[in-house]
Design an enzyme around this catalytic site. Structure first.
Site, PDB file in Angstrom:
ATOM      1  N   HIS A 161       0.818  -1.218   0.000  1.00  0.00           N
ATOM      2  CA  HIS A 161       0.000   0.000   0.000  1.00  0.00           C
ATOM      3  C   HIS A 161       0.853   1.270   0.000  1.00  0.00           C
ATOM      4  O   HIS A 161       0.363   2.339  -0.329  1.00  0.00           O
ATOM      5  CB  HIS A 161      -1.027  -0.017   1.151  1.00  0.00           C
ATOM      6  CG  HIS A 161      -0.503   0.390   2.494  1.00  0.00           C
ATOM      7  ND1 HIS A 161      -0.226  -0.508   3.489  1.00  0.00           N
ATOM      8  CD2 HIS A 161      -0.225   1.613   3.005  1.00  0.00           C
ATOM      9  CE1 HIS A 161       0.192   0.159   4.565  1.00  0.00           C
ATOM     10  NE2 HIS A 161       0.204   1.441   4.290  1.00  0.00           N
ATOM     11  N   ASP A 211      -0.420  -7.354   1.404  1.00  0.00           N
ATOM     12  CA  ASP A 211       0.160  -6.013   1.453  1.00  0.00           C
ATOM     13  C   ASP A 211       1.685  -6.107   1.604  1.00  0.00           C
ATOM     14  O   ASP A 211       2.245  -5.900   2.677  1.00  0.00           O
ATOM     15  CB  ASP A 211      -0.462  -5.268   2.651  1.00  0.00           C
ATOM     16  CG  ASP A 211      -0.114  -3.798   2.662  1.00  0.00           C
ATOM     17  OD1 ASP A 211       0.423  -3.319   1.640  1.00  0.00           O
ATOM     18  OD2 ASP A 211      -0.385  -3.138   3.686  1.00  0.00           O
ATOM     19  N   SER A 269       4.043   2.151   8.338  1.00  0.00           N
ATOM     20  CA  SER A 269       3.747   1.116   7.345  1.00  0.00           C
ATOM     21  C   SER A 269       4.983   0.687   6.584  1.00  0.00           C
ATOM     22  O   SER A 269       5.853   1.503   6.288  1.00  0.00           O
ATOM     23  CB  SER A 269       2.746   1.648   6.325  1.00  0.00           C
ATOM     24  OG  SER A 269       1.486   1.546   6.852  1.00  0.00           O
TER      25      SER A 269
HETATM   26  N1  ARG Z   1      -1.338   2.209   7.202  1.00  0.00           N
HETATM   27  C1  ARG Z   1      -0.475   2.892   8.085  1.00  0.00           C
HETATM   28  C2  ARG Z   1       0.673   3.535   7.325  1.00  0.00           C
HETATM   29  O1  ARG Z   1       0.548   3.699   6.160  1.00  0.00           O
HETATM   30  C3  ARG Z   1       0.000   2.039   9.181  1.00  0.00           C
HETATM   31  C4  ARG Z   1      -1.071   1.671  10.084  1.00  0.00           C
HETATM   32  C5  ARG Z   1      -0.714   0.818  11.156  1.00  0.00           C
HETATM   33  N2  ARG Z   1      -1.745   1.052  12.085  1.00  0.00           N
HETATM   34  C6  ARG Z   1      -1.892   0.444  13.235  1.00  0.00           C
HETATM   35  N3  ARG Z   1      -2.791   0.829  14.039  1.00  0.00           N
HETATM   36  N4  ARG Z   1      -1.120  -0.565  13.529  1.00  0.00           N
HETATM   37  O2  ARG Z   1       1.646   3.984   7.870  1.00  0.00           O
END
Ligand code: ARG
Length: 912
Positions: A714, A768, A862
């Protein structure tokens, strides 16, 4: 078929159980055999026995002749030694082996050695010559009134006499405890020659006499002006194979040598490649200060006791690594005198040169004198004094009459029942360590913790630390008998170590004496923590009531309902695991819920039909069938050991479980992400910061090799005008610690290629995962190192501790961190996670977090790793930070891409 396993076929029992259907090749004379078979057999047995006896006799004779009578079975033995010459002054020209002064003194030394050896019949017969390697200034105040000579003596001895030779050489040394003057035993001297004493000699380490070593070289360096010493080729290429190199470091008289390693990366196996440091100019084994190989985590600063030090590097044919670079310098011996009298009511002291390794042959004595009518307590916060030895005879600390040695990860408290205390530190002549730091405090015995909480082990804590869910005392007494609301915090935090509560690591409010050692090697009769004159003064609260989502354990604790029957003893008394519908006693529960007799577990056969009975065995049996839980070796065979890869033991016959294991180690001994703390530089050398050019940090990633990174798919999806899928948009920063603050270890690389998983689903975040190829290879260094990839069958069990790292937001909707943050989470049961996250969790995802909330990954993390330390200390990547419901919310764990599901895809795309 094993050809050696044929004995049974001819055993009498088999004869009786004769299988009539078997046919044999015909004997030469079948008729005769039939006529008188018994007599005939006896005859043959007799002849056979006679021949065997003759063969044994012949062999014995040959061996006796070979080892005892043959005069040519001889061995060459080399001893490295040193001795002090007390009637010579050290001259600067002795540093140059071609100077006439050196040559003259060396010839006197050779004569002297010949004379010494002539007094012993074994030595006299086998001595073949000696060479003088170097001279240094003798021990003392640096006034140069004696000289130490380093030499090598060669002997040629009959093989049967090796032990007597060792003994004879040993007998030249002063006996420990002998009282023959300051320098020990005085040795014979020819008229008007040398006065020598303090002889030490040891056989040369066999690794230094390998016949394959083709390059042997000695470098002489003076450390008056500081400088660097490095392995050949560093940092541009690996060190050369099959070399034995020595760096002789000399300081000015009255000074000691200091050597600080900046980088040290060698092959893991010390039998192959290693460095050694000696408190000497020659490699005499009983003066070795350290031996290092691999990627050591300890302090790498060393000090000599006198003005010389020797550094050696030995390498073998295979596997050559970057090597090392170290700074050398000198320090006056008068600097850093340790010990003294401490009269304040509170203070601290530490081993000399802490956090560098203490020098050998050092003694320090501290006398603490506190105000009258007080007692004293002393707490060792760091304590690294080599290995535990039975009597603490090597390096030790003595507190009044108690000797402490060895290394402890937690700290501890000792008390005296008077206002005086004597602490003595002593290091012997070999193997140094980092030492200790200590704090002391005087207290009034009738009121040891005024206004504060007193732990059972006598630490004093601020009362706010009582019942906060953390084991601040070290003995958990601050978390006993707590009232309901506080207890619940503790339960969650103590879930995975029911009897061992978590101890704070750095980022929580410090207590006065917050931690406790449990495993000291104390050489005295009084055990640690035995302070009979103090009593606990705490009030006892009633046992807590549990809320609706909790169950009550027999011991009164409350635990979340869904931890019942999950095979983890959450209560600490196992009551959460009782009365579960399970297999009967004596049965094993398969993952598919079938029950099989316990003895069928780990028998090499898949009795569960899902392989689960053969997947967590201690021994690695080769299995008849593979399953989704068993490790598959390269040869296709499966073994029953749990997580055998890179655990330091060869389990597969083809060794493939230990292939490509130069991963997952880091240079330091370790002690936001939301709810985390700043990490130490180099603590997470696989962590990468992915920058969008012109925008800065956007995602995390992990180093897989010197060319490949792994991140989340992502992160690399186009988003409107942002073309994140294009490699040219990205820049990777490896070895980074603080955003916008690069160091000499930081490497910036463009991305050549991005490979996102073809099945990535942008709605569900399934699959992902993505790979990134750097545009050119990086040189691995102490801040850049690959993390280990788990095999498809690697097991990360529920409850296992894992670490998340990143520069993401430090709270939901908050700002990104500047310093790389770390936080500890736990692997969460998938069924529990699916129910908490409303079934959005697929089997290719893994949940981790702290269900109580407060600790989690967040935006900007992420793509980064979920790191788990494997059995041998190597770190494996269990997950890739993927998504979550907000950040750090209660009962909303973080969701990670389950890396085990992608092992073959990673291999196929990157070759790693
Ligand atoms: N999707 C988020 C990013 O792009 C990371 C999310 C992780 N979230 C969590 N609550 N563990 O950085």
């Amino acid at each position: 078929m094993d050809f050696l396993d044929s004995g049974q076929k001819f055993s009498p029992r088999q004869d009786q159980d004769w299988d009539p259907t078997l046919t044999f090749l015909p004997a030469a004379d079948t008729r005769q055999l039939e006529k008188n078979p018994g007599q005939r057999r006896k005859l043959w047995i007799g002849v056979g026995l006679l021949l065997a006896a003759a063969a044994v006799a012949l062999l014995t004779g040959l061996l006796v002749w070979h080892y005892h009578l043959r005069s040519d079975v001889r061995v060459k033995k080399v001893y490295i030694g040193s001795m002090a010459i007390s009637n010579e002054r050290f001259l600067p020209s002795y540093e140059d082996s071609s100077s006439p002064q050196f040559v003259h003194l060396a010839s006197l030394v050779r004569q002297q050695l010949k004379l010494i050896y002539s007094k012993n019949s074994v030595l006299a017969k086998s001595f073949r010559g000696a060479t003088v390697q170097a001279f240094s200034e003798g021990e003392g105040d640096g006034d140069g009134d004696s000289v130490v000579v380093y030499y090598q003596s060669k002997f040629d001895v009959h093989i049967s006499q090796q032990a007597s030779l060792d003994q004879a050489v040993q007998s030249l040394e002063p006996q420990t405890g002998s009282q023959s003057g300051r320098h020990g035993r005085l040795l014979p001297k020819p008229t008007d020659a040398l006065n020598v004493n303090n002889v030490v000699s040891r056989a040369l380490d066999p690794r230094m006499t390998r016949t394959t070593l083709f390059a042997k070289k000695v470098f002489n360096l003076h450390v008056r002006d500081s400088g660097v010493v490095k392995s050949p080729g560093f940092p541009d290429s690996s060190y050369p194979p099959n070399v034995y190199l020595q760096w002789r470091l000399r300081a000015d008289p009255g000074h000691r040598v200091r050597l600080d390693f900046h980088t040290l990366i060698l092959e893991d196996d010390c039998q192959q490649d290693f460095i050694q440091i000696y408190d000497s100019l020659a490699p005499i084994q009983n003066l070795v200060l350290t031996e290092q190989c691999g990627y050591p985590h300890e302090s790498l600063s060393f000090l000599s006791s006198g003005s010389v030090m020797l550094l050696t590097l030995v390498t073998d044919e295979e596997k050559n690594f970057p090597g090392f670079i170290a700074n050398y310098s000198q320090i006056s011996l008068s600097e850093q005198k340790c010990g003294g009298t401490l009269t304040a009511s509170k203070g601290s002291f530490s081993s000399p040169f802490f956090p560098s390794n203490y020098p050998p042959k050092t003694t320090c004595v501290w006398k603490i004198q506190a105000p009258k009518e007080t007692f004293l307590k002393v707490q060792f916060k760091k304590f690294f004094l080599g290995n535990n030895s039975a009597q603490c005879r090597q390096d030790y600390v003595e507190v009044d009459d108690q000797r402490l040695c060895g290394s402890k990860l937690q700290s501890s408290v000792l008390t005296s029942r008077s206002n005086a205390m004597t602490i003595r530190f002593r290091s012997d002549s070999s193997y140094v360590d980092q030492g200790f730091t200590a704090e002391y405090e005087a207290f009034i015995p009738t009121n040891p913790c005024p206004g504060r909480f007193q732990c059972t082990n006598n630490l004093c804590l601020n009362t706010t630390l009582q019942c906060d869910g953390w084991n601040d005392c070290g003995d958990a007494s601050d978390e006993e008998n707590c009232s309901e609301s506080r207890t619940r915090t503790l339960q969650i935090r103590s879930r995975f170590q029911p009897e061992k509560l978590p101890t704070k690591s750095g980022f929580h409010h410090p207590a006065e004496f917050p931690q406790h050692i449990t495993s000291y090697n104390v050489c005295s009769n009084r055990p640690f923590g035995d302070f009979p004159f103090m009593t606990s003064q705490r009030a006892v609260a009633p046992p807590p009531e549990c809320d609706g989502s909790q169950m009550k354990c027999k011991n009164g604790r409350c635990k979340p309902e869904f931890w019942k029957c999950d095979s983890v003893d959450d209560c600490g008394d196992n009551t959460d695991e009782e009365n579960c519908v399970k297999c009967k006693p004596g049965e094993f529960t398969c993952r598919n819920s079938r029950c099989i007799p316990k003895k069928m577990q780990c028998d090499g056969k898949d009795d569960c039909s899902d392989g689960s009975d053969e997947s967590k065995c201690e021994k690695s049996l080769v299995l008849q069938q593979c399953s989704e839980f068993t490790f598959r070796c390269r040869d296709g065979r499966c073994i029953s050991k749990l997580n055998p890869e890179c655990d330091g033991e060869q389990d597969c016959e083809d060794g493939s479980d230990e292939d490509n294991c130069h991963c997952g180690t880091r240079p330091y001994r370790s002690s936001r992400i939301v709810g985390g703390q700043a990490s130490r530089e180099g603590e997470w050398p696989w962590q990468v910061s992915l920058h969008i050019k012109g925008q800065g940090h956007t995602c995390g990633a992990s180093v897989l090799s010197n060319r490949w990174l792994m991140t989340a798919a992502h992160c690399v999806q186009d988003n409107g005008p942002n073309k994140y899928s294009q490699a040219t948009q990205w820049e990777a920063l490896l070895g980074l610690h603080v955003q916008s603050q690069t160091s000499e270890w930081t490497v910036r690389r463009n991305i050549q290629r991005i490979i996102a998983h073809p099945d990535y689903n942008f709605l569900t975040y399934d699959n992902d995962i993505a790979l990134m190829e750097l545009d050119s290879n990086v040189t691995l260094n102490q801040n850049i190192w690959p993390i280990c990839l788990p095999s498809p069958t690697y097991d990360f069990p529920v409850g296992l501790a894992a670490w998340i790292t990143g520069w993401g937001a430090t709270r939901e909707g908050g700002l990104a961190a500047k310093i790389l943050q770390k936080a500890e989470v736990r692997i969460i049961n998938s069924t529990v996670c699916k129910s908490l996250m409303k079934d959005d969790v697929t089997d290719r995802m893994l949940c981790a977090g702290i269900l109580k909330g407060g600790v989690d990954a967040c935006q900007g993390d992420s793509g980064g790793p979920l790191s788990v330390t494997g059995p041998s200390g190597r770190v494996f990547i269990a997950g890739v930070v993927s998504w979550g419901d907000g950040c750090a919310r209660r009962n909303k764990p973080g969701v990670y891409t389950r890396v085990t599901k992608y092992r073959s895809w990673i291999k196929e795309k990157s070759g790693v």
